[in-house]
Motif scaffolding. Structure first.
Motif, PDB file in Angstrom:
ATOM      1  N   ARG A 110       0.826  -1.215   0.000  1.00  0.00           N
ATOM      2  CA  ARG A 110       0.000   0.000   0.000  1.00  0.00           C
ATOM      3  C   ARG A 110       0.855   1.258   0.000  1.00  0.00           C
ATOM      4  N   TYR A 111       2.141   1.089   0.254  1.00  0.00           N
ATOM      5  CA  TYR A 111       3.079   2.209   0.249  1.00  0.00           C
ATOM      6  C   TYR A 111       4.131   1.951  -0.831  1.00  0.00           C
ATOM      7  N   GLY A 112       4.509   2.957  -1.538  1.00  0.00           N
ATOM      8  CA  GLY A 112       5.441   2.766  -2.643  1.00  0.00           C
ATOM      9  C   GLY A 112       6.866   2.531  -2.228  1.00  0.00           C
ATOM     10  N   ASN A 113       7.210   2.927  -1.009  1.00  0.00           N
ATOM     11  CA  ASN A 113       8.609   2.828  -0.585  1.00  0.00           C
ATOM     12  C   ASN A 113       8.808   1.840   0.562  1.00  0.00           C
ATOM     13  N   ILE A 114       7.889   0.898   0.708  1.00  0.00           N
ATOM     14  CA  ILE A 114       7.961  -0.098   1.783  1.00  0.00           C
ATOM     15  C   ILE A 114       7.989  -1.492   1.161  1.00  0.00           C
ATOM     16  N   TYR A 115       8.776  -2.396   1.743  1.00  0.00           N
ATOM     17  CA  TYR A 115       8.761  -3.793   1.310  1.00  0.00           C
ATOM     18  C   TYR A 115       8.813  -4.700   2.538  1.00  0.00           C
ATOM     19  N   MET A 116       8.260  -5.884   2.377  1.00  0.00           N
ATOM     20  CA  MET A 116       8.194  -6.866   3.468  1.00  0.00           C
ATOM     21  C   MET A 116       9.231  -7.968   3.238  1.00  0.00           C
ATOM     22  N   GLN A 117       9.899  -8.369   4.311  1.00  0.00           N
ATOM     23  CA  GLN A 117      10.813  -9.505   4.252  1.00  0.00           C
ATOM     24  C   GLN A 117      10.515 -10.462   5.389  1.00  0.00           C
ATOM     25  N   PRO A 118      10.459 -11.759   5.107  1.00  0.00           N
ATOM     26  CA  PRO A 118      10.313 -12.720   6.203  1.00  0.00           C
ATOM     27  C   PRO A 118      11.603 -12.808   7.001  1.00  0.00           C
ATOM     28  N   VAL A 119      11.483 -13.066   8.294  1.00  0.00           N
ATOM     29  CA  VAL A 119      12.661 -13.289   9.133  1.00  0.00           C
ATOM     30  C   VAL A 119      13.072 -14.747   8.954  1.00  0.00           C
ATOM     31  N   ILE A 120      14.284 -14.944   8.456  1.00  0.00           N
ATOM     32  CA  ILE A 120      14.749 -16.284   8.095  1.00  0.00           C
ATOM     33  C   ILE A 120      15.899 -16.684   9.004  1.00  0.00           C
ATOM     34  N   VAL A 154      15.848 -12.707  -0.473  1.00  0.00           N
ATOM     35  CA  VAL A 154      15.276 -13.972  -0.014  1.00  0.00           C
ATOM     36  C   VAL A 154      15.210 -14.928  -1.200  1.00  0.00           C
ATOM     37  N   TRP A 155      15.705 -16.132  -0.999  1.00  0.00           N
ATOM     38  CA  TRP A 155      15.601 -17.130  -2.059  1.00  0.00           C
ATOM     39  C   TRP A 155      15.072 -18.435  -1.480  1.00  0.00           C
ATOM     40  N   ASN A 156      14.455 -19.222  -2.327  1.00  0.00           N
ATOM     41  CA  ASN A 156      13.876 -20.488  -1.909  1.00  0.00           C
ATOM     42  C   ASN A 156      14.839 -21.602  -2.275  1.00  0.00           C
ATOM     43  N   LEU A 157      15.391 -22.243  -1.252  1.00  0.00           N
ATOM     44  CA  LEU A 157      16.399 -23.274  -1.465  1.00  0.00           C
ATOM     45  C   LEU A 157      15.862 -24.610  -0.966  1.00  0.00           C
ATOM     46  N   GLN A 158      15.510 -25.460  -1.912  1.00  0.00           N
ATOM     47  CA  GLN A 158      15.015 -26.806  -1.589  1.00  0.00           C
ATOM     48  C   GLN A 158      13.854 -26.749  -0.601  1.00  0.00           C
ATOM     49  N   GLY A 159      12.921 -25.825  -0.892  1.00  0.00           N
ATOM     50  CA  GLY A 159      11.724 -25.708  -0.070  1.00  0.00           C
ATOM     51  C   GLY A 159      11.878 -24.870   1.177  1.00  0.00           C
ATOM     52  N   GLN A 160      13.094 -24.394   1.460  1.00  0.00           N
ATOM     53  CA  GLN A 160      13.328 -23.554   2.630  1.00  0.00           C
ATOM     54  C   GLN A 160      13.778 -22.170   2.180  1.00  0.00           C
ATOM     55  N   LYS A 161      13.280 -21.139   2.853  1.00  0.00           N
ATOM     56  CA  LYS A 161      13.684 -19.783   2.521  1.00  0.00           C
ATOM     57  C   LYS A 161      15.011 -19.458   3.195  1.00  0.00           C
ATOM     58  N   ARG A 162      15.922 -18.892   2.414  1.00  0.00           N
ATOM     59  CA  ARG A 162      17.226 -18.492   2.916  1.00  0.00           C
ATOM     60  C   ARG A 162      17.478 -17.036   2.538  1.00  0.00           C
ATOM     61  N   LYS A 163      18.394 -16.407   3.249  1.00  0.00           N
ATOM     62  CA  LYS A 163      18.831 -15.064   2.894  1.00  0.00           C
ATOM     63  C   LYS A 163      20.147 -15.138   2.136  1.00  0.00           C
ATOM     64  N   LEU A 164      20.204 -14.373   1.034  1.00  0.00           N
ATOM     65  CA  LEU A 164      21.404 -14.341   0.212  1.00  0.00           C
ATOM     66  C   LEU A 164      21.850 -12.891   0.069  1.00  0.00           C
ATOM     67  N   GLU A 193      13.605 -13.039  -4.389  1.00  0.00           N
ATOM     68  CA  GLU A 193      12.512 -12.106  -4.155  1.00  0.00           C
ATOM     69  C   GLU A 193      13.046 -10.675  -4.217  1.00  0.00           C
ATOM     70  N   THR A 194      12.432  -9.833  -5.054  1.00  0.00           N
ATOM     71  CA  THR A 194      12.821  -8.441  -5.214  1.00  0.00           C
ATOM     72  C   THR A 194      11.618  -7.548  -4.921  1.00  0.00           C
ATOM     73  N   LEU A 195      11.795  -6.248  -5.116  1.00  0.00           N
ATOM     74  CA  LEU A 195      10.670  -5.332  -4.901  1.00  0.00           C
ATOM     75  C   LEU A 195       9.554  -5.574  -5.897  1.00  0.00           C
ATOM     76  N   GLN A 196       9.885  -6.135  -7.050  1.00  0.00           N
ATOM     77  CA  GLN A 196       8.870  -6.439  -8.066  1.00  0.00           C
ATOM     78  C   GLN A 196       8.333  -7.861  -7.943  1.00  0.00           C
ATOM     79  N   GLY A 197       8.651  -8.531  -6.846  1.00  0.00           N
ATOM     80  CA  GLY A 197       8.229  -9.909  -6.661  1.00  0.00           C
ATOM     81  C   GLY A 197       9.367 -10.864  -6.967  1.00  0.00           C
ATOM     82  N   VAL A 198       9.058 -12.128  -7.179  1.00  0.00           N
ATOM     83  CA  VAL A 198      10.079 -13.135  -7.451  1.00  0.00           C
ATOM     84  C   VAL A 198      10.609 -12.950  -8.870  1.00  0.00           C
ATOM     85  N   GLN A 199      11.932 -12.815  -8.984  1.00  0.00           N
ATOM     86  CA  GLN A 199      12.583 -12.629 -10.281  1.00  0.00           C
ATOM     87  C   GLN A 199      13.608 -13.734 -10.501  1.00  0.00           C
TER      88      GLN A 199
END
Length: 828
Positions: A235-245, A543-553, A609-615
């Motif tokens: 809802r805000y143009g300059n905000i993004y959500m990240q899961p805690v991994i 955030v990337w999905n590695l073998q079904g688990q989310k990791r931070k890169l 995962e980027t600001l434009q979604g999964v790339q």
């Protein structure tokens, strides 16, 4: 008299031998119990600590700029079935006049929270009140600052000196992680928690925050929680959500290798004690042949004779295991505290004892019983007729088939590209060792005769009289020497390999982290005294999905115009700039460690995962780096800004002039930028941390191996004592014909020294073989090391082996010299 009483009486006939045998069991059981209990406790505590320290929130809301409106937090509070807290961090400096303290030692991170008593902060209160509106500090900080509840602390800010009362002291925690002394403050800032409004008012940031932490309450589906948090951010143009991994594998990726090495070192003790037990029992049975023959003549069966030996073994194992468990518990507590310190885990959890207790009891009882089977069999097979007509002991046959099996095990070990190869290698070498020992003694005999005359000649002859017993004693020390040489050389080699990799891929002499950089900061950096060059760079944890688990890169934005001067990674066959220029905006370079974890191939795509979604990004190549401990990815700056959209940079790389010291340049930079600096780390800091961690890890392993070498000393003492008892009449005859007590001492010491010399020489050679084999496959953080053996380490380990053998010889030599002549001549 029952069987246990008979067993006790027989053991007390050779009190010193019994004591030494029990001691070997105690050390073996204690090391086994200590290692298993401490490792199990660590494996259980590490994930829980990671969750408690860094996983309190499920999601965070961040901005593409340094700050965003506090109203976002107001919206987050309205999310159903969740709890949230807003945070704003700023840097300040302690307003403290104290001799000897520099400005850099007074750095403080002020962490403002909208609430200090939530499930997202979880401060463990020692005293005070978290809701009193004042400062919250840890017990460690309070001790160094000499601060207490009701006292005040003052800070220098851009808006003048600000004072606040200390209203709560909490246990040391990851949120308020700070130095443990003023000396350590040169490298790490202090941390203080305050109400959010305090930070906003002090720094003129009213209505501004930099993150919102969100935790889903029980009952809320994880997917639904992620969807509502992401919906709020969009809802805000300059905000993004990240899961805690929580990336446990990344955080403790070297722990498994360290734990495996600990297991090997721990079990080495119980394995070497088996040699001592076997040697002692075999000799005891041989000494008591006449006794067993007499028992047979009065009706005892072979089974009953074997039972006598079994009860003696069980009594030894019960006593040794019980004492070993008591000592092992203390050792487990010590090892646990050291392991936690090495991995920077602050946890007061309990011990996990069940598996360690079960395995240690089983090993302490089963191994002595197993190695006693052959002596028990020999006791039952005693021939009355053979004993009655026996005039002298026949030399034991020297068989060759164990050597063949040993060579096959060693050959098989060369095919195992894992530390597991140590197990068949040790077993194979133990089988081959008697042949090597025999050859060594043959070479030693003329040297002993030439250097020590009569004393050396007698000692060399005694070494060959019972070759099997002497070689079995020597192999215990040999294996310990080989293992400690391997671990010490690994420690030195791996530390040097790390240092080379760190300095070649750190990106300069200093990495400065600001709260955020401004347009003029780069020129200011370059103008500072001692700075040769400087460059800012963007960084984002994708955030990337590695073998079904989310990791931070961690993804680094790299410019082709500066990467050659500030190499963030190492390449071969091309220049850094050429590699970056060749990258498209949708292409990425992976570090070797991340590449291995990913499991794909160069040319395939990885999803982030980027600001434009999964790339999807094409993996264009693999590089080596030690940034972020060797785990990251690199993009060209244009592609980074296109996909991650951060409008500010926080990091700056600095090259220093040759005449500027690392500490001086830090102080110069801090004097220029002051409280805007959050952290400053150089390659020497990382090398120091890595070096101390590795050295600490190997020191723990070597400590356990030294315990095993103590067992070898016990074995030498035991063997010489048994040899003296067998030769007591011979020693008396020597004394009767004029051999002095001093000569007797020298003969026995030279005999023990020969056993130790063979063990040390062959053990050093075996250790170098282990080092070579290990260097062909072992990788830590994708780092291999060059084969090499330090002369200093070799000399130190060799000297240690000789000292052990000499110390182990003194008691038997003294006992031999004190032999009563008249009693010895009557000895049977």
């Amino acid at each position: 008299m029952n069987s246990w009483q008979i067993a006790w009486r027989n053991l007390m006939r050779r009190k010193l031998r019994t004591l030494l045998t029990v001691m070997s069991i105690v050390i073996g059981v204690a090391s086994t119990f200590g290692v298993i209990a401490s490792v199990d406790s660590a494996k259980k505590a590490f994930p829980l600590y990671l969750k408690a320290a860094f996983g309190k929130a499920d999601y965070t809301l961040n901005g593409t700029e340094a700050y965003f409106p506090e109203e976002v937090y107001g919206e987050a509070q309205k999310l159903p079935n969740s709890v949230s807290v807003a945070a704003l961090k700023q840097n300040a400096k302690l307003h403290l006049e104290q001799d000897g303290l520099t400005a850099i030692q007074k750095r403080v991170e002020l962490k403002g929270y909208s609430r200090l008593d939530t499930a997202l902060t979880q401060f463990d209160l020692i005293k005070g009140d978290l809701n009193a509106g004042g400062a919250v500090i840890t017990d460690r900080t309070a001790k160094v600052w000499k601060a207490d509840i009701g006292g005040t602390i003052a800070f220098d800010t851009d808006n003048g000196v600000k004072t606040i009362e200390v209203t709560a002291i909490v246990k040391y925690t990851a949120e308020l992680m700070g130095p443990s002394s003023w000396g350590m403050a040169k490298y790490h800032p202090w941390a203080v928690a305050v109400p959010l409004t305090v930070v906003q008012n002090w720094f003129g940031l009213s209505g501004k925050i930099e993150s919102v932490q969100i935790k889903a309450l029980p009952g809320l589906d994880a997917a639904a929680a992620a969807q509502q948090a992401d919906g709020l951010a969009r809802r805000y143009g300059n905000i993004y959500m990240q899961p805690v991994i929580l990336d446990f594998d990344s955080q403790f990726r070297d722990a498994d290798t360290f734990f495996f090495a600990l297991y090997i070192a721990g079990f080495l003790g119980i394995a070497l004690s088996a040699f001592v037990i076997f040697n002692s029992l075999y000799t005891t049975v041989h000494e008591r042949k006449k006794e067993f023959a007499v028992l047979k003549t009065i009706g005892y069966t072979p089974e009953q004779l074997r039972a006598f030996v079994l009860f003696e073994v069980l009594l030894l194992s019960f006593v040794g295991t019980a004492a070993g468990l008591l000592i092992g518990y203390g050792l487990a507590l010590l090892l646990k505290s050291v392991i936690f310190a090495l991995f920077s885990v602050h946890d007061a959890g309990g011990m996990v004892l069940v598996k360690g207790l079960a395995v240690s009891v089983l090993a302490g009882v089963a191994i002595p019983v197993a190695v006693s089977l052959y002596p028990m069999r020999k006791a039952g097979q005693v021939s009355v007729i053979a004993v009655l007509k026996e005039n002298r002991a026949e030399p034991a046959p020297f068989r060759y088939w164990p050597g063949v099996i040993g060579l096959l095990l060693i050959a098989a070990a060369f095919q195992i590209k894992h530390l597991l190869m140590i197990l068949p290698m040790l077993a194979g070498f133990a089988l081959v060792f008697p042949y090597l020992f025999k050859m060594f003694v043959l070479l030693l005999k003329p040297l002993y005769t030439r250097l020590a005359g009569f004393n050396g000649q007698v000692s060399a002859r005694n070494l060959t009289r019972n070759m099997n017993r002497s070689s079995m004693t020597s192999v215990i020390l040999c294996l310990g020497i080989a293992m400690i040489l391997l671990m010490s050389s690994l420690n030195s080699a791996v530390v040097q390999t790390y240092e080379r990799a760190i300095y070649s891929s750190y990106g300069g002499n200093l990495d400065v982290m600001f709260h955020h950089t401004e347009k003029t900061d780069l020129e200011k950096l370059r103008a500072i005294d001692g700075v040769a060059d400087a460059q800012t760079y963007p960084l984002q944890s994708a955030v990337w999905n590695l073998q079904g688990q989310k990791r931070k890169l961690p993804v680094y934005g790299v410019g082709a115009d500066w990467i050659d001067r500030f190499p963030l990674f190492a390449v071969q066959g091309t220049s850094h700039s050429a590699l970056i220029r060749a990258l498209g905006n949708n292409e990425i370079l992976l570090d070797r460690l991340a590449y291995g974890a990913w499991g794909g191939s160069v040319g395939e795509s990885i999803s982030l995962e980027t600001l434009q979604g999964v790339q999807s990004f094409k993996v264009a190549g693999v590089v080596d780096t030690m940034k972020n401990s060797g785990y990251g990815a690199f993009m060209n700056e244009n592609g980074f800004r296109e996909h991650f959209g951060l409008k500010f940079e926080r990091n700056a790389l600095v090259l220093r002039k040759e005449n500027a010291s690392p500490l001086q340049i830090r102080e110069n930079i801090y004097n220029e930028f002051g409280i805007r600096i959050e952290k400053m780390f150089g390659p020497e800091d990382i090398a120091s941390v890595v070096g101390s961690t590795l050295t600490g890890s190997f020191s723990v392993i070597n400590f356990l191996i030294v315990l095993s070498i103590v067992i070898s000393g016990i074995g030498i003492t035991n063997t010489l004592m048994m040899s003296i008892m067998e030769r007591i009449r011979e020693l008396a005859m020597m004394r009767a014909v004029g051999v002095t007590r001093g000569q007797i001492v020298r003969i026995v010491v030279l005999e023990g020294f020969g056993i130790g010399l063979a063990a040390t020489a062959i053990g050093c050679a075996f250790g170098m073989l282990l080092i070579y084999v290990t260097s062909t496959f072992l990788e830590i953080h994708s780092l291999t090391y060059r084969f090499g053996v330090s002369g200093i380490i070799l000399a130190a380990v060799g000297s240690f082996g000789m000292i052990v053998s000499l110390l182990s010889s003194f008691t038997p030599a003294s006992r031999a010299a004190k032999t009563n002549l008249s009693e010895a001549l009557r000895y049977e």
